[in-house]
Scaffold this motif. Structure first.
Motif, short mmCIF file in Angstrom:
data_model
loop_
_atom_site.label_atom_id
_atom_site.label_comp_id
_atom_site.label_asym_id
_atom_site.label_seq_id
_atom_site.Cartn_x
_atom_site.Cartn_y
_atom_site.Cartn_z
N LEU A 1 34.40 63.30 -42.53
CA LEU A 1 35.71 62.81 -42.37
C LEU A 1 36.38 62.33 -41.52
O LEU A 1 36.58 63.43 -40.92
CB LEU A 1 36.69 63.77 -43.63
CG LEU A 1 37.94 63.18 -44.23
CD1 LEU A 1 38.08 61.95 -44.95
CD2 LEU A 1 38.97 63.80 -44.87
N VAL A 2 37.27 60.89 -41.20
CA VAL A 2 37.43 60.77 -39.48
C VAL A 2 39.12 60.24 -40.17
O VAL A 2 39.87 60.58 -38.99
CB VAL A 2 37.19 59.94 -39.23
CG1 VAL A 2 35.48 60.61 -38.34
CG2 VAL A 2 36.94 58.83 -39.58
N SER B 1 28.93 55.06 -34.90
CA SER B 1 28.87 55.05 -36.40
C SER B 1 29.08 54.48 -37.70
O SER B 1 30.25 53.94 -37.15
CB SER B 1 28.33 56.27 -36.59
OG SER B 1 27.43 57.13 -35.94
N PRO B 2 27.91 53.97 -38.16
CA PRO B 2 29.01 52.74 -39.96
C PRO B 2 30.13 53.35 -40.34
O PRO B 2 30.10 55.42 -40.45
CB PRO B 2 27.64 53.04 -40.69
CG PRO B 2 26.54 53.04 -39.93
CD PRO B 2 26.42 54.27 -39.10
N VAL B 3 30.96 53.59 -41.29
CA VAL B 3 31.78 54.04 -41.91
C VAL B 3 31.88 53.41 -43.72
O VAL B 3 31.25 53.02 -43.60
CB VAL B 3 33.20 53.92 -41.38
CG1 VAL B 3 33.38 54.48 -40.25
CG2 VAL B 3 33.66 51.88 -40.82
N LEU B 4 31.79 53.98 -44.48
CA LEU B 4 32.19 54.26 -45.47
C LEU B 4 34.46 54.45 -45.83
O LEU B 4 35.03 55.18 -45.55
CB LEU B 4 31.74 55.23 -46.23
CG LEU B 4 31.62 54.96 -48.01
CD1 LEU B 4 30.99 53.62 -48.21
CD2 LEU B 4 31.16 55.87 -48.45
N SER C 1 28.95 48.52 -41.69
CA SER C 1 28.06 49.12 -40.14
C SER C 1 28.67 49.15 -38.98
O SER C 1 27.84 49.69 -37.85
CB SER C 1 27.03 47.53 -40.13
OG SER C 1 27.96 46.54 -39.80
N ASP C 2 29.99 49.41 -39.02
CA ASP C 2 30.58 49.22 -37.59
C ASP C 2 31.78 49.58 -37.74
O ASP C 2 32.42 49.42 -39.18
CB ASP C 2 30.99 47.98 -36.03
CG ASP C 2 29.66 47.07 -35.90
OD1 ASP C 2 29.49 46.62 -36.79
OD2 ASP C 2 29.42 47.65 -35.10
N VAL D 1 38.02 57.88 -44.74
CA VAL D 1 37.46 57.06 -44.05
C VAL D 1 35.98 57.82 -43.31
O VAL D 1 36.50 59.18 -43.41
CB VAL D 1 37.31 56.30 -43.12
CG1 VAL D 1 36.56 55.88 -41.98
CG2 VAL D 1 38.23 55.10 -43.35
N TRP D 2 35.14 57.56 -44.70
CA TRP D 2 34.03 58.81 -43.90
C TRP D 2 32.75 58.41 -42.45
O TRP D 2 32.42 57.09 -42.63
CB TRP D 2 32.98 59.47 -45.20
CG TRP D 2 34.33 60.01 -46.01
CD1 TRP D 2 34.92 59.17 -46.85
CD2 TRP D 2 34.12 61.08 -46.25
NE1 TRP D 2 35.33 60.31 -47.42
CE2 TRP D 2 35.23 61.85 -46.74
CE3 TRP D 2 33.18 62.28 -45.35
CZ2 TRP D 2 34.85 62.91 -46.98
CZ3 TRP D 2 33.57 63.40 -46.07
CH2 TRP D 2 34.62 63.70 -46.74
#
Length: 240
Positions: free
Chosen positions: A103-104, A126-129, A145-146, A235-236
């Motif tokens: 978790l960011v 890294s990608p993020v979700l 993807s970014d 956001v992960w």
């Protein structure tokens, strides 16, 4: 030599215990391919795969079952449940499935600020979700993807997609029509576009948002209404 080897493989397999009805053992042998045995799960037992020739007359009506491991979350999530992760993992790039997710950013922890979101992602590669729950209790978001950042130009690749659990899961992959994947400035974050509205848009306070159909993903509105209020947002990112 190959025919003899195929016969030995078959005889060996026949000594095994009886398999369930939905499990089939296929023996492959021809003048061009070294013989081998494949065990498959048959989805429709009424249909059969023809092995009489080196090619198929039609696409075989069986499907191998592949168990997709759920990603490990290194932090607690206020939004994700196992069924969310199960659906999402099947659509994320394989390279992201072997690492824990960290978790960011979370509105519950960091407050509601797009600037803070950008700051927390500084230096990430890294990608993020992104996952959102709105005041109508709908869960939706985007895989990028970014990492999100302020940029003069759109960024990202065709791995980016939108998703919604509203209530059934839908993943909206890149249509190929344009490359308006992600755009970010201090006033808003935008994902998908090109048709007069963004696939997903969030304001600088991460409070007001909107979701319209857009050519980038050919998506439907992710929430119940095109304009929504954010209740929680996370956001992960992949933890390498």
């Amino acid at each position: 030599m190959w025919i003899c080897r195929a016969q030995r493989l078959k005889e060996k397999a026949e000594t095994m215990k009886l398999l369930p009805n939905n499990i089939k053992v296929l023996y492959f042998a021809s003048d061009y391919v070294e013989p081998y045995v494949e065990i498959i799960t048959v989805k429709d037992p009424k249909r059969r795969l023809s092995l009489c020739s080196s090619g198929y007359s039609e696409e075989p009506d069986y499907q191998e079952e592949v168990e997709v491991a759920l990603p490990v979350l290194s932090d607690d999530s206020q939004l994700f449940e196992d069924h969310h992760l199960e659906k999402l993992t099947a659509h994320m790039p394989v390279r992201t499935q072997v690492y824990p997710w960290q978790l960011v950013y979370s509105t519950a922890i960091h407050g509601s600020s797009l600037k803070t979101l950008y700051r927390n992602m500084a230096g990430l590669e890294s990608p993020v979700l992104l996952v959102i729950k709105d005041t109508h209790k709908k869960v939706f978001g985007a895989f990028s993807s970014d990492p999100f950042k302020v940029s003069k130009y759109c960024y990202g690749t065709g791995e980016t997609f939108l998703f919604s659990f509203n209530p059934d899961f839908q993943a909206y992959k890149w249509s190929g029509e344009n490359s308006y994947f992600v755009g970010g400035n201090l006033e808003s974050l935008q994902i998908g576009g090109g048709g007069g509205g963004f696939g997903l848009w969030l304001d600088s306070d991460l409070y007001h948002g909107s979701s319209f159909s857009c050519p980038t993903f050919n998506n439907e509105s992710l929430s119940t209404k095109e304009d929504f209020i954010v209740q929680d947002l996370e956001v992960w990112t992949v933890q390498r």
